[in-house]
Every structure is written in C-alpha cells, then in structure tokens.
Write a protein that holds these residues in place. Structure first.
Motif, PDB file in Angstrom:
ATOM      1  N   ALA A  75     -76.052  65.334 -58.503  1.00 40.67           N
ATOM      2  CA  ALA A  75     -76.034  65.126 -57.148  1.00 40.67           C
ATOM      3  C   ALA A  75     -76.299  63.945 -56.629  1.00 40.67           C
ATOM      4  O   ALA A  75     -76.136  63.419 -55.150  1.00 40.67           O
ATOM      5  N   SER A  76     -75.997  62.525 -58.098  1.00 41.30           N
ATOM      6  CA  SER A  76     -75.507  61.063 -56.868  1.00 41.30           C
ATOM      7  C   SER A  76     -73.793  61.809 -56.482  1.00 41.30           C
ATOM      8  O   SER A  76     -73.334  60.432 -55.210  1.00 41.30           O
ATOM      9  N   HIS A  77     -72.761  62.337 -57.406  1.00 45.13           N
ATOM     10  CA  HIS A  77     -71.843  62.481 -56.696  1.00 45.13           C
ATOM     11  C   HIS A  77     -71.436  63.273 -55.150  1.00 45.13           C
ATOM     12  O   HIS A  77     -71.234  62.843 -53.542  1.00 45.13           O
ATOM     13  N   ILE A  78     -72.816  63.736 -54.749  1.00 49.24           N
ATOM     14  CA  ILE A  78     -72.500  64.751 -53.260  1.00 49.24           C
ATOM     15  C   ILE A  78     -73.066  63.871 -52.377  1.00 49.24           C
ATOM     16  O   ILE A  78     -73.512  64.100 -51.191  1.00 49.24           O
ATOM     17  N   ILE A  79     -74.610  62.979 -52.878  1.00 49.72           N
ATOM     18  CA  ILE A  79     -75.118  62.099 -51.749  1.00 49.72           C
ATOM     19  C   ILE A  79     -73.818  60.850 -51.345  1.00 49.72           C
ATOM     20  O   ILE A  79     -73.737  60.775 -50.484  1.00 49.72           O
ATOM     21  N   LEU A 103     -81.956  61.155 -54.622  1.00 47.35           N
ATOM     22  CA  LEU A 103     -81.114  61.260 -55.709  1.00 47.35           C
ATOM     23  C   LEU A 103     -82.153  62.259 -56.456  1.00 47.35           C
ATOM     24  O   LEU A 103     -82.354  63.475 -57.800  1.00 47.35           O
ATOM     25  N   ILE A 104     -83.605  62.338 -56.992  1.00 47.72           N
ATOM     26  CA  ILE A 104     -84.790  62.966 -57.606  1.00 47.72           C
ATOM     27  C   ILE A 104     -84.898  63.994 -56.352  1.00 47.72           C
ATOM     28  O   ILE A 104     -84.725  65.366 -56.977  1.00 47.72           O
ATOM     29  N   GLY A 105     -84.752  64.271 -55.671  1.00 46.53           N
ATOM     30  CA  GLY A 105     -85.265  65.748 -54.707  1.00 46.53           C
ATOM     31  C   GLY A 105     -84.019  67.173 -54.903  1.00 46.53           C
ATOM     32  O   GLY A 105     -83.822  68.225 -54.798  1.00 46.53           O
ATOM     33  N   GLU A 153     -83.569  65.939 -43.151  1.00 48.19           N
ATOM     34  CA  GLU A 153     -84.896  65.450 -43.712  1.00 48.19           C
ATOM     35  C   GLU A 153     -84.650  63.834 -44.540  1.00 48.19           C
ATOM     36  O   GLU A 153     -85.567  63.244 -44.453  1.00 48.19           O
ATOM     37  N   LYS A 154     -84.027  63.147 -44.864  1.00 44.09           N
ATOM     38  CA  LYS A 154     -83.625  62.049 -45.930  1.00 44.09           C
ATOM     39  C   LYS A 154     -82.733  60.823 -44.902  1.00 44.09           C
ATOM     40  O   LYS A 154     -82.490  60.310 -45.711  1.00 44.09           O
TER      41      LYS A 154
END
Length: 213
Positions: A73-77, A93-95, A161-162
């Motif tokens: 998830a961190s890599h994608i963000i 990150l959580i979602g 959304e974020k």
C-alpha cells in the motif's frame, strides 16, 4: 529515532522524542532490534499519527493485516503522489492495506469481485484509474495473483476519496451541499419514495459527484 516494533524487513514502528511513526523503506528493519537507532538512509516514506483514532486504527491493523500489505500500500501511495502531484492523508495507508488484503483473500477463496461503478470511474477519473491499473499490476506481481479489472476501479476511487490539498475540504463541503440540494429536488418532484439502498440510487450519487466536480 529508535525502533519500537519490527513488522518485517521493510516496515517498522519507531519513536522519537515527540511521537510514534511508521517507517517504510527497503531493508529498514533488516537485522534491527528494539531500541536500535533507525538507519535514516533507508527511509523511503514516513507516516505520522494524525490523531488518537489513527494510532488506534493502525495498531489494530498491525495485529490483523500482514505487514506485506502495508508495504504494498505504501509503494502504491508513493507512486500515486508522484504521478498525480497530490498528497494523501495517513488514513489512506490503513484503508488501502486493508482493502488489498481483503481483495486478495476473496480472490483466493474464489469469491466474485464485481464493481458496478467501473465504467463511471474509468471515464470520469482517468488519472486515478491509471494509478489503479498500476496498483493492481504491482499487487499481482507481489502476491502472485490475478486480480480482475474491477479492482482497478475500487483502488482508483480510494485515491479520489482521499485526495488532499489546498481548499479540498472546502470543495468537498460545497460538493456535498450541492448534491444534497439536487437529491432534495429529485425526492420532491420526481421520486418521493426513492430507495437509498438501491444500486441505481448509489449510481445517481456518483454521477452527481462527477457532474459537480
């Protein structure tokens, strides 16, 4: 910064004199021990708790979600932030990590994944959809799975959304007010008995969001 908890070789929880923080970086947790100093040269991305709720949610996630998904998830963000020129709050990150694990587990159990808003997302948010496609390709490579295109749309909407940035909260507030006004007119003049749980109602809201945006 000192190491407080090691999730895997690439994800750890650290603390400085002020607060805890989540650190992601290739090899940042390798051969580390609790109390050691974090090697700052290996830090790729840092997530600071935004409030007590964020800390609680992350701690719960750490107990139920594989740290591999946190890393993915961190890599994608990071990829999305560079590509879109935007920043995202720490809750993504959580979602996103939770969503990715859920999607992979459903696929492994042969449970169908159907995105009824795929067409709308693809056509109205092409930039986020492109990031979603890159994300799914990365997940498939890392986890050895083949997530369907439906997941591209789901992940794309996570970024929609974020989104964060100057005046974004004000924009969201105005958008919400306009959508609610439109729904009030629709209920009053056209569909007084409209069912808010109906898929067509959800599609209507999405189209209104796209229109107002």
């Amino acid at each position: 910064m000192l190491v407080k908890r090691i999730f895997n070789n690439n994800v750890l929880l650290a603390e400085n004199s002020e607060q805890e923080l989540v650190i992601v970086g290739r090899g940042v947790g390798f051969k580390q021990k609790i109390g050691n100093t974090v090697d700052s040269s290996k830090i790729e991305k840092t997530y600071y708790p935004q409030d007590e709720n964020w800390t609680r949610m992350f701690n719960e996630m750490a107990d139920t979600i594989s740290s591999d998904y946190v890393e993915i998830a961190s890599h994608i963000i990071s990829t999305a932030e560079k590509s879109l020129g935007l920043s995202f709050d720490g809750y993504l990150l959580i979602g996103l990590a939770d969503h990715i694990q859920f999607a992979v587990e459903r696929l492994q159990k042969n449970l169908p994944i159907k995105n009824e808003l795929l067409w709308e997302t693809k056509h109205f948010y092409p930039d986020e959809y492109r990031i979603g496609a890159l994300a799914v390709a990365f997940i498939n490579e890392q986890m050895g799975v083949q997530l369907p295109e439906d997941e591209v749309g789901f992940i794309a909407l996570k970024f929609v959304e974020k989104r964060a940035g100057p005046n974004f909260n004000e924009k969201v507030t105005n958008m919400t007010q306009l959508i609610e006004s439109a729904l009030t007119l629709i209920r009053h003049d056209l569909l007084p008995d409209i069912d808010s749980s109906n898929l067509n109602y959800q599609r209507l809201i999405v189209h209104l969001r796209f229109f107002v945006d």
